[in-house]
Design a protein around this motif. Structure first.
Motif, PDB file in Angstrom:
ATOM      1  N   GLU A  13       0.825  -1.195   0.000  1.00 51.88           N
ATOM      2  CA  GLU A  13       0.000   0.000   0.000  1.00 51.88           C
ATOM      3  C   GLU A  13       0.865   1.253   0.000  1.00 51.88           C
ATOM      4  OE1 GLU A  13      -3.116  -0.043  -0.411  1.00 51.88           O
ATOM      5  OE2 GLU A  13      -3.466  -2.176  -0.156  1.00 51.88           O
ATOM      6  N   GLY A  14       2.068   1.141   0.626  1.00 49.33           N
ATOM      7  CA  GLY A  14       2.946   2.291   0.702  1.00 49.33           C
ATOM      8  C   GLY A  14       3.435   2.746  -0.648  1.00 49.33           C
ATOM      9  N   ASP A  15       3.493   1.844  -1.621  1.00 50.88           N
ATOM     10  CA  ASP A  15       3.907   2.235  -2.957  1.00 50.88           C
ATOM     11  C   ASP A  15       3.050   3.364  -3.484  1.00 50.88           C
ATOM     12  OD1 ASP A  15       5.739   0.222  -2.828  1.00 50.88           O
ATOM     13  OD2 ASP A  15       4.505  -1.221  -3.921  1.00 50.88           O
ATOM     14  N   LEU A  16       1.762   3.345  -3.108  1.00 46.61           N
ATOM     15  CA  LEU A  16       0.836   4.302  -3.678  1.00 46.61           C
ATOM     16  C   LEU A  16       0.982   5.682  -3.055  1.00 46.61           C
ATOM     17  CD1 LEU A  16      -2.261   1.967  -3.774  1.00 46.61           C
ATOM     18  CD2 LEU A  16      -0.665   2.481  -5.610  1.00 46.61           C
ATOM     19  N   SER A  17       1.584   5.747  -1.862  1.00 49.95           N
ATOM     20  CA  SER A  17       1.730   7.045  -1.222  1.00 49.95           C
ATOM     21  C   SER A  17       2.687   7.943  -1.984  1.00 49.95           C
ATOM     22  CB  SER A  17       2.212   6.850   0.223  1.00 49.95           C
ATOM     23  OG  SER A  17       3.515   6.279   0.222  1.00 49.95           O
ATOM     24  N   LEU A  18       3.504   7.370  -2.844  1.00 47.39           N
ATOM     25  CA  LEU A  18       4.428   8.162  -3.641  1.00 47.39           C
ATOM     26  C   LEU A  18       3.714   8.863  -4.777  1.00 47.39           C
ATOM     27  CD1 LEU A  18       7.371   5.593  -3.842  1.00 47.39           C
ATOM     28  CD2 LEU A  18       7.089   7.486  -2.227  1.00 47.39           C
ATOM     29  N   ALA A 373       3.901  -8.823  -5.632  1.00 48.02           N
ATOM     30  CA  ALA A 373       3.985  -7.902  -4.493  1.00 48.02           C
ATOM     31  C   ALA A 373       5.425  -7.798  -3.992  1.00 48.02           C
ATOM     32  CB  ALA A 373       3.060  -8.364  -3.381  1.00 48.02           C
ATOM     33  N   ALA A 374       6.120  -8.924  -3.926  1.00 42.65           N
ATOM     34  CA  ALA A 374       7.523  -8.897  -3.496  1.00 42.65           C
ATOM     35  C   ALA A 374       8.388  -8.139  -4.490  1.00 42.65           C
ATOM     36  CB  ALA A 374       8.030 -10.328  -3.328  1.00 42.65           C
ATOM     37  N   LEU A 375       8.106  -8.324  -5.783  1.00 45.80           N
ATOM     38  CA  LEU A 375       8.876  -7.634  -6.811  1.00 45.80           C
ATOM     39  C   LEU A 375       8.649  -6.127  -6.763  1.00 45.80           C
ATOM     40  CD1 LEU A 375      10.728  -7.869  -9.325  1.00 45.80           C
ATOM     41  CD2 LEU A 375       8.633  -8.130 -10.701  1.00 45.80           C
ATOM     42  N   LEU A 376       7.402  -5.716  -6.523  1.00 43.83           N
ATOM     43  CA  LEU A 376       7.089  -4.286  -6.525  1.00 43.83           C
ATOM     44  C   LEU A 376       7.738  -3.540  -5.378  1.00 43.83           C
ATOM     45  CD1 LEU A 376       3.296  -4.296  -7.513  1.00 43.83           C
ATOM     46  CD2 LEU A 376       5.279  -3.769  -8.942  1.00 43.83           C
ATOM     47  N   ARG A 377       8.183  -4.252  -4.366  1.00 51.01           N
ATOM     48  CA  ARG A 377       8.852  -3.583  -3.250  1.00 51.01           C
ATOM     49  C   ARG A 377      10.290  -3.198  -3.575  1.00 51.01           C
ATOM     50  NH1 ARG A 377       5.926  -7.539  -0.304  1.00 51.01           N
ATOM     51  NH2 ARG A 377       7.758  -8.890  -0.042  1.00 51.01           N
ATOM     52  N   VAL A 378      10.833  -3.718  -4.687  1.00 50.84           N
ATOM     53  CA  VAL A 378      12.251  -3.475  -4.968  1.00 50.84           C
ATOM     54  C   VAL A 378      12.507  -2.876  -6.345  1.00 50.84           C
ATOM     55  CG1 VAL A 378      12.987  -5.310  -3.402  1.00 50.84           C
ATOM     56  CG2 VAL A 378      12.581  -5.849  -5.808  1.00 50.84           C
ATOM     57  N   VAL A 379      11.488  -2.766  -7.187  1.00 53.02           N
ATOM     58  CA  VAL A 379      11.727  -2.268  -8.542  1.00 53.02           C
ATOM     59  C   VAL A 379      11.183  -0.853  -8.699  1.00 53.02           C
ATOM     60  CG1 VAL A 379      11.634  -4.578  -9.550  1.00 53.02           C
ATOM     61  CG2 VAL A 379       9.546  -3.198  -9.427  1.00 53.02           C
ATOM     62  N   LEU A 381       9.352   2.120 -11.281  1.00 53.79           N
ATOM     63  CA  LEU A 381       8.242   2.077 -12.230  1.00 53.79           C
ATOM     64  C   LEU A 381       7.222   1.026 -11.814  1.00 53.79           C
ATOM     65  CD1 LEU A 381      10.289   2.303 -15.559  1.00 53.79           C
ATOM     66  CD2 LEU A 381       9.124   4.160 -14.349  1.00 53.79           C
ATOM     67  N   LYS A 382       6.805   1.121 -10.551  1.00 55.85           N
ATOM     68  CA  LYS A 382       5.944   0.090  -9.982  1.00 55.85           C
ATOM     69  C   LYS A 382       4.632  -0.073 -10.751  1.00 55.85           C
ATOM     70  CE  LYS A 382       7.742   0.476  -5.250  1.00 55.85           C
ATOM     71  NZ  LYS A 382       9.074   0.757  -5.764  1.00 55.85           N
ATOM     72  N   TRP A 383       4.017   1.038 -11.135  1.00 60.96           N
ATOM     73  CA  TRP A 383       2.733   0.933 -11.842  1.00 60.96           C
ATOM     74  C   TRP A 383       2.916   0.277 -13.209  1.00 60.96           C
ATOM     75  CZ3 TRP A 383      -2.288   1.496 -10.732  1.00 60.96           C
ATOM     76  CH2 TRP A 383      -2.601   2.019  -9.475  1.00 60.96           C
ATOM     77  N   LEU A 384       4.007   0.553 -13.883  1.00 63.04           N
ATOM     78  CA  LEU A 384       4.245  -0.062 -15.186  1.00 63.04           C
ATOM     79  C   LEU A 384       4.461  -1.574 -15.039  1.00 63.04           C
ATOM     80  CD1 LEU A 384       4.704   0.150 -18.219  1.00 63.04           C
ATOM     81  CD2 LEU A 384       7.110   0.680 -17.755  1.00 63.04           C
ATOM     82  N   VAL A 385       5.300  -1.950 -14.078  1.00 65.14           N
ATOM     83  CA  VAL A 385       5.562  -3.369 -13.861  1.00 65.14           C
ATOM     84  C   VAL A 385       4.288  -4.093 -13.416  1.00 65.14           C
ATOM     85  CG1 VAL A 385       6.846  -5.036 -12.455  1.00 65.14           C
ATOM     86  CG2 VAL A 385       7.989  -2.986 -13.331  1.00 65.14           C
TER      87      VAL A 385
END
Length: 588
Positions: A13-18, A373-379, A381-385
């Motif tokens: 969820e924190g990804d979205l705060s950016l 979800a694990a991948l999005l924590r380290v890459v 361009l999260k929305w693209l991936v």
């Protein structure tokens, strides 16, 4: 698995705060995405008319009859689904019900994965969207939808709801949802088996600790789930003849390689149906093949992460391994499996082994989302991936857009023939002509369909249950249908009059599909009186008095008792759901 918010969930969820501008999208996405997928799959089916093909057979009005409950000599292949349809189409009409149930499959599957993902707290909405897509949009759904297995697919759609409620039951709550989801699974025998397997494994799986303070799972709902399956179980056991199956059907219905390097990789990528005509055209092509194995690899990684986080996840892994073993049985142990279905009553239920892959699809979908979800924590361009991953199942299977099904209309003269047949007081059942299970009617665009006449006409019928698969005729299980088929074949070979045998089996009518071709009934059955003739259908009455078909009284009582028990459990669950809704409203 159903615990509080994990670090994975908070990070997702924190990804979205950016990106504050995307917060509204993130809130709507988990609920809007299943709706969008449903529209892509079913929109072309909403035109006026009926969607029929293979086992998908809906009619304007399915009459509630004794044989629909399983009180017959035939195996209960459509118990209890036909009774549910006969009750519901009195409210909605057959055409609306036909389309509503087709829409319900992807919609309930997607929404179920949405609520399960929120409870598991494995990641944010992008990873959840990927899990939803893979569960809704995969070869298993595409192939079974094309085969018309709507009741099985509704059971498949109920699996996320079943898992969610079973996890709640491990904490002492959720029995209402568990029974309602089990009821959906029990619409078909195969779905009922899958529901009982998954539910039992999750409820009985040991905890990682044995603290006395922990709530104990309520296991009595398992008995309720078994009771919900009693209609088809008892109807199968209470037959007057052994419910054994032609051993040749094992090879005919065995899972098949779809160009993925063998049957096992094909099953692991959620394909392998026995009927090559319903396999999506893209299966085995290079790009879909690469996508399929990428998603499989990600699913395995995600499943490992899931099991490391919660021991209860191993129950889903075991369920996936078991159904994969069932899927492989007809390939790796064809001879032994053939002996089992020939000798063990009811074992033929597993001959079409690929249809049990639902738990594996659920495990792979959750694993795919967890890995993403694990991948999005380290890459970057999260929305693209995330969006790329969520669209990957669609790119691997574009044929599911529109589902590949078509809309048709029954010929006008069928309604007139139905009225004639219903109005005549002469007793007896009818047989469809030609006496074969499937048709390729002109009114359905020459698409194969299980003969709709037994459902369309209100009078009970003696249904042919022999199947022709790969050019080979497989014996049926109904002794009365076999006697009629043998009498008609003898008439073709020798000219012997089959009328005495037809009357002995309780047949008083012949309803002819005039578009099907073949010999006319009067060429084989001389003692016929034409009661109606239309452009596509004719109705003949057989001269003589059909013999009354008596079933053993104890078997009739047992079948109806099973229905009463199942109905009681379902009413209890519905009452519990209504009570829960009232409590929620009172707090608002």
């Amino acid at each position: 698995m159903a615990g509080g918010a994990s670090q994975a969930g908070r990070d997702g969820e924190g990804d979205l705060s950016l990106e504050p501008a995307l917060r509204p999208v993130a809130r709507v996405l988990p609920w809007a995405w299943p709706v969008l997928l449903t529209v892509l799959i079913t929109a072309p089916l909403l035109a006026p008319g009926f969607v029929v093909g293979y086992d998908l057979v809906f009619v304007p009005d399915l009459t509630l009859r004794r044989d629909l409950f399983g009180v017959t000599t035939a195996l209960p292949r459509a118990v209890p689904s036909d009774v549910i349809v006969a009750l519901l189409d009195e409210v909605t009409g057959g055409q609306v019900l036909n389309k509503s149930l087709l829409i319900a499959v992807p919609l309930l599957a997607g929404l179920g994965m949405t609520v399960l993902w929120r409870d598991l707290r494995l990641g944010g909405p992008l990873a959840g969207a990927a899990a939803i897509t893979l569960f809704v949009w995969n070869p298993f759904v595409a192939e079974r939808l094309k085969l018309g297995a709507w009741a099985l697919l509704l059971g498949y759609a109920a699996l996320p709801w079943l898992v969610r409620s079973a996890l709640k039951l491990r904490n002492g709550d959720g029995w209402v949802g568990f029974l309602l989801a089990s009821a959906m699974c029990a619409l078909s025998a195969a779905g009922g088996v899958v529901g009982l397997l998954v539910g039992a494994l999750l409820l009985l799986w040991p905890r990682h600790t044995r603290s006395a303070a922990e709530p104990q799972p309520r296991r009595w709902p398992l008995l309720g789930a078994v009771a919900l399956n009693l209609p088809w179980i008892v109807a199968g056991l209470a037959r007057t003849s052994a419910a054994t199956t032609d051993p040749a059907s094992v090879a005919a219905f065995a899972a098949r390689d779809e160009g993925y390097g063998g049957v096992l990789p094909t099953l692991l990528t959620l394909g392998g149906v026995w009927n090559a005509y319903v396999v999506p055209g893209s299966r085995g092509d290079l790009v879909p093949l690469v996508f399929a194995f990428v998603m499989l690899l990600a699913s395995v990684v995600g499943a490992v992460l899931l099991c490391r986080r919660d021991r209860a996840a191993m129950a889903l892994v075991v369920a996936g391994v078991l159904v994969l073993g069932i899927g492989m049985a007809g390939v790796v142990a064809e001879g032994a499996f053939a002996w089992v279905v020939e000798e063990v009553p009811g074992a033929g239920l597993f001959r079409d082994s690929q249809r049990y892959l639902g738990p594996l699809a659920l495990l792979e979908a959750v694993g795919f989302g967890a890995a993403l979800a694990a991948l999005l924590r380290v890459v970057p361009l999260k929305w693209l991936v995330g969006a790329t991953a969520a669209l990957m199942p669609i790119a691997a299977l574009p044929q599911l857009v529109g589902s590949g099904l078509k809309v048709s209309e029954y010929p006008d003269d069928w309604a007139q023939a139905r009225a004639v047949l219903a109005a005549d007081p002469q007793p007896g059942e009818f047989i469809p002509w030609p006496f074969e299970s499937y048709r390729v009617p002109l009114w359905n665009g020459r698409r194969p369909v299980l003969d709709p006449m037994p459902r369309y006409f209100s009078r009970p019928s003696l249904v042919p249950d022999e199947l022709i698969v790969g050019g080979h005729r497989l014996a049926g299980e109904d002794p009365r249908a076999a006697a009629v088929a043998n009498a008609l074949r003898t008439a073709v070979r020798t000219g012997a009059d089959p009328t005495p045998e037809l009357l002995r089996q309780g047949v008083g009518w012949v309803v002819v599909d005039r578009e099907a071709g073949g010999p006319q009934p009067r060429q084989l059955i001389p003692q016929l009186t034409e009661e109606y003739s239309g452009p596509s259908v004719s109705v003949y009455r057989i001269e003589g008095t059909p013999a009354e078909q008596r079933l053993r009284p104890w078997s009739v009582v047992l079948v109806y008792a099973a229905w009463v028990v199942a109905a009681g459990v379902l009413v209890t669950a519905v009452a519990g759901a209504a009570s829960g809704l009232r409590r929620v409203r009172s707090r608002l």
